[in-house]
Write a protein that holds these residues in place. Structure first.
Motif, PDB file in Angstrom:
ATOM      1  N   VAL A   1       0.889  -1.153   0.000  1.00  0.00           N
ATOM      2  CA  VAL A   1       0.000   0.000   0.000  1.00  0.00           C
ATOM      3  C   VAL A   1       0.933   1.210   0.000  1.00  0.00           C
ATOM      4  O   VAL A   1       1.545   1.529   1.010  1.00  0.00           O
ATOM      5  CB  VAL A   1      -0.938   0.018   1.221  1.00  0.00           C
ATOM      6  CG1 VAL A   1      -1.835   1.252   1.174  1.00  0.00           C
ATOM      7  CG2 VAL A   1      -1.774  -1.246   1.269  1.00  0.00           C
ATOM      8  N   TYR A  28      -2.204  11.989   6.430  1.00  0.00           N
ATOM      9  CA  TYR A  28      -2.623  11.557   7.768  1.00  0.00           C
ATOM     10  C   TYR A  28      -3.947  10.800   7.727  1.00  0.00           C
ATOM     11  O   TYR A  28      -4.229   9.980   8.575  1.00  0.00           O
ATOM     12  CB  TYR A  28      -2.733  12.762   8.717  1.00  0.00           C
ATOM     13  CG  TYR A  28      -3.613  13.871   8.186  1.00  0.00           C
ATOM     14  CD1 TYR A  28      -3.062  14.881   7.395  1.00  0.00           C
ATOM     15  CD2 TYR A  28      -4.976  13.890   8.424  1.00  0.00           C
ATOM     16  CE1 TYR A  28      -3.864  15.883   6.867  1.00  0.00           C
ATOM     17  CE2 TYR A  28      -5.777  14.888   7.899  1.00  0.00           C
ATOM     18  CZ  TYR A  28      -5.222  15.883   7.126  1.00  0.00           C
ATOM     19  OH  TYR A  28      -6.011  16.860   6.591  1.00  0.00           O
ATOM     20  N   SER A  37      -9.497  -1.670   4.549  1.00  0.00           N
ATOM     21  CA  SER A  37      -8.821  -2.664   5.392  1.00  0.00           C
ATOM     22  C   SER A  37      -9.347  -4.063   5.106  1.00  0.00           C
ATOM     23  O   SER A  37      -8.579  -5.012   4.948  1.00  0.00           O
ATOM     24  CB  SER A  37      -9.050  -2.371   6.878  1.00  0.00           C
ATOM     25  OG  SER A  37      -8.527  -1.130   7.222  1.00  0.00           O
ATOM     26  N   GLU A  38     -10.671  -4.188   5.031  1.00  0.00           N
ATOM     27  CA  GLU A  38     -11.268  -5.500   4.759  1.00  0.00           C
ATOM     28  C   GLU A  38     -10.927  -5.970   3.353  1.00  0.00           C
ATOM     29  O   GLU A  38     -10.637  -7.146   3.130  1.00  0.00           O
ATOM     30  CB  GLU A  38     -12.793  -5.440   4.913  1.00  0.00           C
ATOM     31  CG  GLU A  38     -13.223  -5.349   6.360  1.00  0.00           C
ATOM     32  CD  GLU A  38     -14.709  -5.091   6.508  1.00  0.00           C
ATOM     33  OE1 GLU A  38     -15.497  -5.429   5.592  1.00  0.00           O
ATOM     34  OE2 GLU A  38     -15.090  -4.526   7.557  1.00  0.00           O
ATOM     35  N   ASP A  57     -14.191   7.494   7.304  1.00  0.00           N
ATOM     36  CA  ASP A  57     -13.919   6.431   8.267  1.00  0.00           C
ATOM     37  C   ASP A  57     -14.411   5.086   7.742  1.00  0.00           C
ATOM     38  O   ASP A  57     -13.719   4.074   7.827  1.00  0.00           O
ATOM     39  CB  ASP A  57     -14.600   6.801   9.595  1.00  0.00           C
ATOM     40  CG  ASP A  57     -14.226   5.838  10.694  1.00  0.00           C
ATOM     41  OD1 ASP A  57     -13.018   5.679  10.935  1.00  0.00           O
ATOM     42  OD2 ASP A  57     -15.129   5.239  11.303  1.00  0.00           O
ATOM     43  N   GLU A  58     -15.615   5.080   7.182  1.00  0.00           N
ATOM     44  CA  GLU A  58     -16.184   3.853   6.609  1.00  0.00           C
ATOM     45  C   GLU A  58     -15.310   3.365   5.452  1.00  0.00           C
ATOM     46  O   GLU A  58     -15.082   2.172   5.283  1.00  0.00           O
ATOM     47  CB  GLU A  58     -17.621   4.139   6.123  1.00  0.00           C
ATOM     48  CG  GLU A  58     -18.347   2.960   5.480  1.00  0.00           C
ATOM     49  CD  GLU A  58     -18.772   1.890   6.485  1.00  0.00           C
ATOM     50  OE1 GLU A  58     -18.559   2.092   7.694  1.00  0.00           O
ATOM     51  OE2 GLU A  58     -19.298   0.849   6.050  1.00  0.00           O
ATOM     52  N   LEU A 101      -8.266  -5.331   1.663  1.00  0.00           N
ATOM     53  CA  LEU A 101      -6.880  -5.800   1.653  1.00  0.00           C
ATOM     54  C   LEU A 101      -6.755  -7.170   2.310  1.00  0.00           C
ATOM     55  O   LEU A 101      -5.931  -7.993   1.907  1.00  0.00           O
ATOM     56  CB  LEU A 101      -5.982  -4.801   2.391  1.00  0.00           C
ATOM     57  CG  LEU A 101      -5.737  -3.475   1.674  1.00  0.00           C
ATOM     58  CD1 LEU A 101      -5.077  -2.483   2.617  1.00  0.00           C
ATOM     59  CD2 LEU A 101      -4.860  -3.701   0.444  1.00  0.00           C
ATOM     60  N   ALA A 102      -7.581  -7.418   3.343  1.00  0.00           N
ATOM     61  CA  ALA A 102      -7.527  -8.720   4.011  1.00  0.00           C
ATOM     62  C   ALA A 102      -8.111  -9.814   3.114  1.00  0.00           C
ATOM     63  O   ALA A 102      -7.697 -10.959   3.185  1.00  0.00           O
ATOM     64  CB  ALA A 102      -8.277  -8.659   5.341  1.00  0.00           C
ATOM     65  N   LEU A 143     -12.063   3.767   5.050  1.00  0.00           N
ATOM     66  CA  LEU A 143     -10.836   3.153   5.570  1.00  0.00           C
ATOM     67  C   LEU A 143     -11.120   1.738   6.065  1.00  0.00           C
ATOM     68  O   LEU A 143     -10.321   0.822   5.852  1.00  0.00           O
ATOM     69  CB  LEU A 143     -10.250   4.003   6.704  1.00  0.00           C
ATOM     70  CG  LEU A 143      -9.733   5.379   6.286  1.00  0.00           C
ATOM     71  CD1 LEU A 143      -9.215   6.145   7.491  1.00  0.00           C
ATOM     72  CD2 LEU A 143      -8.645   5.249   5.233  1.00  0.00           C
ATOM     73  N   SER A 144     -12.286   1.559   6.703  1.00  0.00           N
ATOM     74  CA  SER A 144     -12.664   0.235   7.170  1.00  0.00           C
ATOM     75  C   SER A 144     -12.883  -0.710   5.984  1.00  0.00           C
ATOM     76  O   SER A 144     -12.435  -1.865   5.986  1.00  0.00           O
ATOM     77  CB  SER A 144     -13.912   0.371   8.038  1.00  0.00           C
ATOM     78  OG  SER A 144     -14.588  -0.837   8.140  1.00  0.00           O
ATOM     79  N   GLU A 172      -2.779   7.210   6.653  1.00  0.00           N
ATOM     80  CA  GLU A 172      -1.493   6.742   7.177  1.00  0.00           C
ATOM     81  C   GLU A 172      -1.498   5.331   7.795  1.00  0.00           C
ATOM     82  O   GLU A 172      -0.583   4.555   7.552  1.00  0.00           O
ATOM     83  CB  GLU A 172      -0.953   7.776   8.176  1.00  0.00           C
ATOM     84  CG  GLU A 172       0.432   7.441   8.621  1.00  0.00           C
ATOM     85  CD  GLU A 172       1.228   8.653   9.073  1.00  0.00           C
ATOM     86  OE1 GLU A 172       0.839   9.788   8.785  1.00  0.00           O
ATOM     87  OE2 GLU A 172       2.246   8.427   9.717  1.00  0.00           O
ATOM     88  N   PRO A 173      -2.535   4.958   8.597  1.00  0.00           N
ATOM     89  CA  PRO A 173      -2.496   3.618   9.202  1.00  0.00           C
ATOM     90  C   PRO A 173      -2.576   2.468   8.193  1.00  0.00           C
ATOM     91  O   PRO A 173      -2.305   1.331   8.539  1.00  0.00           O
ATOM     92  CB  PRO A 173      -3.730   3.604  10.116  1.00  0.00           C
ATOM     93  CG  PRO A 173      -4.098   5.028  10.318  1.00  0.00           C
ATOM     94  CD  PRO A 173      -3.686   5.735   9.068  1.00  0.00           C
ATOM     95  N   LEU A 174      -2.954   2.760   6.959  1.00  0.00           N
ATOM     96  CA  LEU A 174      -3.054   1.706   5.952  1.00  0.00           C
ATOM     97  C   LEU A 174      -1.753   1.526   5.173  1.00  0.00           C
ATOM     98  O   LEU A 174      -1.535   0.518   4.523  1.00  0.00           O
ATOM     99  CB  LEU A 174      -4.147   2.064   4.932  1.00  0.00           C
ATOM    100  CG  LEU A 174      -5.599   1.885   5.345  1.00  0.00           C
ATOM    101  CD1 LEU A 174      -6.502   2.377   4.221  1.00  0.00           C
ATOM    102  CD2 LEU A 174      -5.885   0.419   5.644  1.00  0.00           C
ATOM    103  N   VAL A 175      -0.882   2.512   5.259  1.00  0.00           N
ATOM    104  CA  VAL A 175       0.233   2.620   4.323  1.00  0.00           C
ATOM    105  C   VAL A 175       1.436   1.801   4.775  1.00  0.00           C
ATOM    106  O   VAL A 175       1.758   1.777   5.953  1.00  0.00           O
ATOM    107  CB  VAL A 175       0.621   4.113   4.240  1.00  0.00           C
ATOM    108  CG1 VAL A 175       1.987   4.284   3.638  1.00  0.00           C
ATOM    109  CG2 VAL A 175      -0.431   4.876   3.455  1.00  0.00           C
TER     110      VAL A 175
END
Lengths: 134, 313
Positions: free
Chosen positions: B47, B208, B190-191, B183-184, B193-194, B186-187, B211-214
């Motif tokens: 990512v 920012y 995340s799913e 926010d939705e 990518l999983a 990003l969630s 950032e938590p996904l990168v």
């Protein structure tokens, strides 16, 4: 298991996830052999890259805290002894951060120790500063 | 401006495998150099966030990877193909969020647009498309031209994700989204990518937010990369040092070219330096500085340090 991540924490996200699992063990909200959320669930609820969660689980597995069972998920290792290992380990982490914060403010260990006792005593007498948001 | 200051961070990610590479990529619009010898490397499954100010070349780069912009020099490989020659094939394999938020044909309903895309992509997952549409609260009966900017962005995200492409190119994907929808999103990412093996390139000047996904970072300025590296290496190698220094202190010569940004002056400095933490601390101490604190930077702060350091030197 309640996990709150913070970008301001200054530590990598996977380390924060590891600490949250240890903290769950110390509090007793996680017990030996309990299942942990799946990588998909946890990454989705924390809005992080699934690899970050996998990284945290893998590091916890190396530390003997969890077991990854293929096809079944991740579980707290049956033999963990939170009181003997996780509690002191977590306490050291908190101490390290407190010391760094003190030194950033020009304070020495002795200042910090004195203040910790004073604050604890003050709280016991209810001076209203129990929770100052930190 | 000197080149020593900009050469501080690595830009070579090694041997791959890469989902996307460019070598010496150049694109000019008239006399303006939009891309100026760019060597992009996006590892498979990464990512990768592309950070840079407006006008740095982010959108031109993404449009070039899509085969929508003709490049003038260098080479480009997207999933093993050159988009200049096999554009349609490349585009069918990519989930793309364009900078422009308008979707499809104005007169089409959203439902019709989704069906239209399903035909175009053999791997279209109709059930997943429905699930995403529901999570985003999209009404399939709406005409495309009546969608707000935020609603359009949501439709674009469904279009990009629902065929589970091996590569996602997202140009300012959170632009126009309010708090809750961001926010939705990003969630959902995340799913996604999983569930699906995907390489993602996100271009944004609001790093920012994602950032938590990168896990990989490229900092782009004036059509060139100032740095390209795994996020963990950036985190461990680019650090901010706070130190007390004597009057007239100039710093150790051995750190020249590794100081990304200098701020403050005697008695207290704040330097952002690339390199091994112990070696840099030793270097500063031996030159007479008392290092008080060392801390990592967020991707956002790191990019800012690189971009503003470049102007300051």
């Amino acid at each position: 298991m309640k996990i709150r991540l913070s970008q301001a924490d200054g530590r990598p996200l996977y380390v924060q996830i590891m600490d949250a699992v240890r903290s769950g063990l110390v509090r007793g909200s996680l017990r030996p052999a309990d299942p942990l959320p799946s990588v998909r669930e946890l990454s989705s609820s924390l809005r992080v890259n699934p690899r970050t969660v996998s990284q945290a689980y893998a590091a916890l597995e190396r530390d003997g805290v969890v077991q990854v069972r293929h096809g079944k998920g991740t579980f707290v290792a049956p033999g963990v002894r939170p009181e003997e290992k996780e509690r002191p380990r977590l306490a050291r982490e908190v101490a390290r951060r407190a010391l760094a914060d003190a030194s950033r403010n020009g304070l020495a260990l002795a200042d910090l120790m004195t203040a910790l006792r004073e604050v604890e005593d003050g709280d016991a007498h209810g001076d209203g500063r129990k929770e100052d948001g930190r | 401006m000197t080149d020593t200051a900009t050469a501080a961070l690595p830009i070579d990610l090694g041997n791959g495998p890469f989902a996307v590479t460019t070598r010496g990529l150049a694109k000019r619009f008239g006399s303006t150099r939009a891309l100026d010898g760019l060597d992009l490397q996006v590892p498979e499954g990464a990512v990768y966030v592309l950070v840079g100010p407006n006008g740095a070349g982010k959108s031109t780069l993404i449009r070039t990877l899509m085969g929508l912009v003709r490049y003038q020099a260098g080479t480009v490989s997207v999933l093993g193909r050159d988009p200049a020659e096999r554009g349609a094939e490349v585009r069918a394999a990519i989930g793309y969020i364009p900078e422009d938020y308008r979707v499809g044909y104005a007169w089409m309903t959203v439902g019709r647009l989704l069906e239209h895309q399903a035909v175009y992509h053999p791997s279209w997952d109709a059930e997943y498309a429905r699930e995403l549409r529901t999570r985003y609260g999209i009404d399939p009966g709406r005409k495309c031209h009546t969608l707000s900017k935020g609603q359009s962005r949501r439709v674009q995200l469904v279009l990009a994700l629902a065929h589970r492409p091996p590569l996602l190119l997202l140009d300012e994907p959170t632009d126009g989204l309010d708090h809750v929808v961001r926010d939705e999103t990003l969630s959902i990412l995340s799913e996604h990518l999983a569930d699906s093996p995907t390489t993602v390139v996100i271009s944004t000047h609001r790093v920012y937010e994602v950032e938590p996904l990168v896990d990989h970072v490229g900092v782009l300025s004036e059509g060139r990369l100032l740095g390209q590296l795994p996020r963990d290496e950036l985190y461990g190698g680019l650090l901010r040092y706070w130190a007390d220094v004597p009057e007239g202190w100039t710093g150790p010569g051995e750190l020249a070219g590794r100081v990304v940004r200098r701020s403050g002056a005697a008695p207290a400095i704040e330097w952002t330096v690339w390199g091994d933490r112990n070696a840099v601390t030793r270097g500063l101490s031996q030159a007479g500085a008392a290092v008080r604190e060392v801390a990592p930077l967020s991707v956002d702060e790191a990019a800012l340090a690189l971009l503003s350091g470049r102007e300051a030197t």
